[in-house]
Design a protein around this motif. Structure first.
Motif, PDB file in Angstrom:
ATOM      1  N   ASP A 194      -8.427   3.280   2.932  1.00 65.32           N
ATOM      2  CA  ASP A 194      -9.810   4.106   3.229  1.00 65.32           C
ATOM      3  C   ASP A 194     -10.465   4.137   1.967  1.00 65.32           C
ATOM      4  N   ASN A 195     -11.205   5.307   1.767  1.00 62.86           N
ATOM      5  CA  ASN A 195     -12.273   5.448   0.541  1.00 62.86           C
ATOM      6  C   ASN A 195     -11.278   5.776  -0.729  1.00 62.86           C
ATOM      7  N   ARG A 196      -9.988   6.104  -0.309  1.00 65.45           N
ATOM      8  CA  ARG A 196      -9.224   6.376  -1.565  1.00 65.45           C
ATOM      9  C   ARG A 196      -8.406   5.208  -2.350  1.00 65.45           C
ATOM     10  N   GLY A 197      -8.327   3.985  -1.454  1.00 66.05           N
ATOM     11  CA  GLY A 197      -7.521   2.951  -1.787  1.00 66.05           C
ATOM     12  C   GLY A 197      -6.689   2.462  -0.769  1.00 66.05           C
ATOM     13  N   TRP A 198      -5.515   2.057  -0.845  1.00 68.24           N
ATOM     14  CA  TRP A 198      -4.732   1.153   0.122  1.00 68.24           C
ATOM     15  C   TRP A 198      -3.289   1.712   0.023  1.00 68.24           C
ATOM     16  N   PHE A 199      -2.427   1.704   1.149  1.00 72.22           N
ATOM     17  CA  PHE A 199      -1.002   1.875   1.074  1.00 72.22           C
ATOM     18  C   PHE A 199      -0.208   0.879   1.823  1.00 72.22           C
ATOM     19  N   LYS A 200       0.861   0.319   1.707  1.00 71.60           N
ATOM     20  CA  LYS A 200       1.547  -0.656   2.458  1.00 71.60           C
ATOM     21  C   LYS A 200       2.987  -0.221   2.413  1.00 71.60           C
ATOM     22  N   GLU A 201       3.752  -0.416   3.301  1.00 69.39           N
ATOM     23  CA  GLU A 201       5.316  -0.459   3.153  1.00 69.39           C
ATOM     24  C   GLU A 201       5.684  -1.822   2.631  1.00 69.39           C
ATOM     25  N   ASN A 202       6.154  -1.929   1.502  1.00 72.34           N
ATOM     26  CA  ASN A 202       6.302  -3.218   0.993  1.00 72.34           C
ATOM     27  C   ASN A 202       7.508  -3.827   1.394  1.00 72.34           C
ATOM     28  N   TRP A 203       8.760  -3.004   1.609  1.00 65.64           N
ATOM     29  CA  TRP A 203       9.851  -3.530   2.107  1.00 65.64           C
ATOM     30  C   TRP A 203      10.631  -2.469   2.807  1.00 65.64           C
ATOM     31  N   GLN A 204      10.852  -2.674   4.087  1.00 62.11           N
ATOM     32  CA  GLN A 204      11.661  -1.706   5.050  1.00 62.11           C
ATOM     33  C   GLN A 204      12.461  -2.691   5.854  1.00 62.11           C
ATOM     34  N   ARG A 205      13.836  -2.338   5.593  1.00 65.19           N
ATOM     35  CA  ARG A 205      14.962  -3.267   5.783  1.00 65.19           C
ATOM     36  C   ARG A 205      14.835  -3.443   7.462  1.00 65.19           C
ATOM     37  N   MET A 226     -11.755 -10.284  -4.686  1.00 66.29           N
ATOM     38  CA  MET A 226     -11.500 -10.216  -3.254  1.00 66.29           C
ATOM     39  C   MET A 226     -10.744  -8.873  -2.451  1.00 66.29           C
ATOM     40  N   PRO A 227     -11.301  -8.311  -1.703  1.00 70.69           N
ATOM     41  CA  PRO A 227     -10.693  -7.050  -1.134  1.00 70.69           C
ATOM     42  C   PRO A 227      -9.461  -7.326  -0.403  1.00 70.69           C
ATOM     43  N   VAL A 228      -8.823  -6.216  -0.221  1.00 72.53           N
ATOM     44  CA  VAL A 228      -7.211  -6.534   0.488  1.00 72.53           C
ATOM     45  C   VAL A 228      -7.519  -6.597   1.853  1.00 72.53           C
ATOM     46  N   LYS A 229      -6.741  -7.324   2.678  1.00 70.49           N
ATOM     47  CA  LYS A 229      -7.050  -7.469   4.030  1.00 70.49           C
ATOM     48  C   LYS A 229      -6.107  -6.372   4.832  1.00 70.49           C
ATOM     49  N   TYR A 230      -7.043  -5.685   5.617  1.00 72.44           N
ATOM     50  CA  TYR A 230      -6.208  -4.238   6.171  1.00 72.44           C
ATOM     51  C   TYR A 230      -5.858  -4.637   7.629  1.00 72.44           C
ATOM     52  N   GLY A 231      -5.014  -4.080   8.118  1.00 74.26           N
ATOM     53  CA  GLY A 231      -4.689  -4.138   9.555  1.00 74.26           C
ATOM     54  C   GLY A 231      -3.740  -5.293  10.269  1.00 74.26           C
ATOM     55  N   LYS A 232      -3.293  -6.133   9.304  1.00 73.66           N
ATOM     56  CA  LYS A 232      -2.440  -7.183   9.735  1.00 73.66           C
ATOM     57  C   LYS A 232      -1.217  -6.694  10.384  1.00 73.66           C
ATOM     58  N   PRO A 233      -0.850  -7.315  11.550  1.00 78.86           N
ATOM     59  CA  PRO A 233       0.297  -6.806  11.903  1.00 78.86           C
ATOM     60  C   PRO A 233       1.699  -7.549  11.255  1.00 78.86           C
ATOM     61  N   LEU A 234       2.773  -6.735  11.107  1.00 76.76           N
ATOM     62  CA  LEU A 234       3.981  -7.397  10.323  1.00 76.76           C
ATOM     63  C   LEU A 234       4.363  -8.450  11.272  1.00 76.76           C
ATOM     64  N   VAL A 235       4.475  -9.886  10.558  1.00 77.95           N
ATOM     65  CA  VAL A 235       4.661 -10.884  11.030  1.00 77.95           C
ATOM     66  C   VAL A 235       5.282 -12.026   9.993  1.00 77.95           C
ATOM     67  N   ALA A 236       6.479 -12.597  10.400  1.00 81.40           N
ATOM     68  CA  ALA A 236       6.954 -13.837   9.499  1.00 81.40           C
ATOM     69  C   ALA A 236       6.618 -15.127  10.057  1.00 81.40           C
ATOM     70  N   HIS A 237       6.157 -15.892   9.047  1.00 81.88           N
ATOM     71  CA  HIS A 237       5.835 -17.347   9.636  1.00 81.88           C
ATOM     72  C   HIS A 237       6.773 -18.154   8.790  1.00 81.88           C
ATOM     73  N   ASP A 238       7.285 -19.235   9.520  1.00 86.65           N
ATOM     74  CA  ASP A 238       8.116 -20.366   9.241  1.00 86.65           C
ATOM     75  C   ASP A 238       6.940 -21.262   8.064  1.00 86.65           C
ATOM     76  N   THR A 239       7.783 -21.941   7.264  1.00 86.95           N
ATOM     77  CA  THR A 239       7.072 -22.939   6.209  1.00 86.95           C
ATOM     78  C   THR A 239       7.769 -24.191   6.638  1.00 86.95           C
ATOM     79  N   PRO A 240       7.387 -25.138   5.641  1.00 83.51           N
ATOM     80  CA  PRO A 240       7.889 -26.293   5.774  1.00 83.51           C
ATOM     81  C   PRO A 240       9.418 -26.607   4.639  1.00 83.51           C
ATOM     82  N   ILE A 241       9.677 -25.550   4.145  1.00 87.37           N
ATOM     83  CA  ILE A 241      10.906 -25.306   3.363  1.00 87.37           C
ATOM     84  C   ILE A 241      11.914 -24.512   4.368  1.00 87.37           C
ATOM     85  N   PRO A 242      12.813 -25.235   4.764  1.00 87.76           N
ATOM     86  CA  PRO A 242      13.796 -24.316   5.430  1.00 87.76           C
ATOM     87  C   PRO A 242      14.250 -22.902   4.869  1.00 87.76           C
ATOM     88  N   GLY A 243      14.206 -21.892   5.450  1.00 85.02           N
ATOM     89  CA  GLY A 243      14.541 -20.384   5.081  1.00 85.02           C
ATOM     90  C   GLY A 243      13.452 -19.793   4.236  1.00 85.02           C
TER      91      GLY A 243
END
Length: 190
Positions: A29-40, A1-18
């Motif tokens: 692109d044709n070379r692969g992908w990049f993501k900022e995994n954690w940016q405080r 399954m290919p990586v999903k590109y172009g999603k905005p950075l968004v946090a979603h609540d879940t049924p578990i608090p916190g």
């Protein structure tokens, strides 16, 4: 399954608090992908707590169907996928009204999840050669395992719908022996 590109950075609540499910922007692109995994600063801006990670861990899993957990550890975790896909399952094992609440989601490199201490964490790989990475805000030690709360992956009360049946999955003997929810004291284990 290919990586999903172009999603905005968004946090979603879940049924578990916190517990927050996070969409991560992935650029490719044709070379692969990049993501900022954690940016405080960006993570704080979308609602994650400032949990001050001190250690980064990676779990590499050879086979699809590798299943690990359910472990509630004495630290907070920010989990993401470097390669592959997982079915994640989380169970609130903290004292309170949400004790026993379950949340499941599929994670790939374009998603992450924040898990506060006391919430049981488990996953099952959906592809071979999956790399699962996580930041924690306390250093691991063998002694810290005495503070874990464990729950059986096959617990009937939480009834996690594992995509690959546990009888066909790769599990450790230790994970097969964990107690059932009915035998746990919230936040303290069996």
């Amino acid at each position: 399954m290919p990586v999903k590109y172009g999603k905005p950075l968004v946090a979603h609540d879940t049924p578990i608090p916190g517990v927050l499910l996070i969409d991560l922007p992935v650029h490719g692109d044709n070379r692969g992908w990049f993501k900022e995994n954690w940016q405080r600063e960006k993570m704080l801006a979308i609602g994650l707590p400032d949990f001050a990670p001190v250690q980064n861990n990676i779990s590499f899993n050879d086979a699809a169907g590798t299943t690990r957990g359910i472990h509630a550890e004495p630290w907070d975790k920010f989990i993401s996928i470097a390669f592959g896909r997982v079915f994640g399952a989380w169970v609130d094992l903290r004292p309170g009204d949400s004790f026993g609440t379950v949340f499941t989601a599929e994670l790939d490199p374009s998603t992450a999840i924040y898990i506060p201490r006391g919430v049981g964490n488990a996953y099952q790989t959906l592809e071979p050669n999956t790399a699962y990475t996580y930041l924690v805000n306390a250093h691991w030690s063998a002694d810290a395992q005495s503070e874990y709360t464990f729950l059986n992956l096959a617990d009937e009360d939480v009834a996690i719908p594992w995509p690959i049946p546990l009888g066909e999955a790769e599990l450790s003997d230790k994970d097969r022996q964990h107690p059932r929810l009915r035998d746990l004291t919230p936040g303290r284990g069996a």
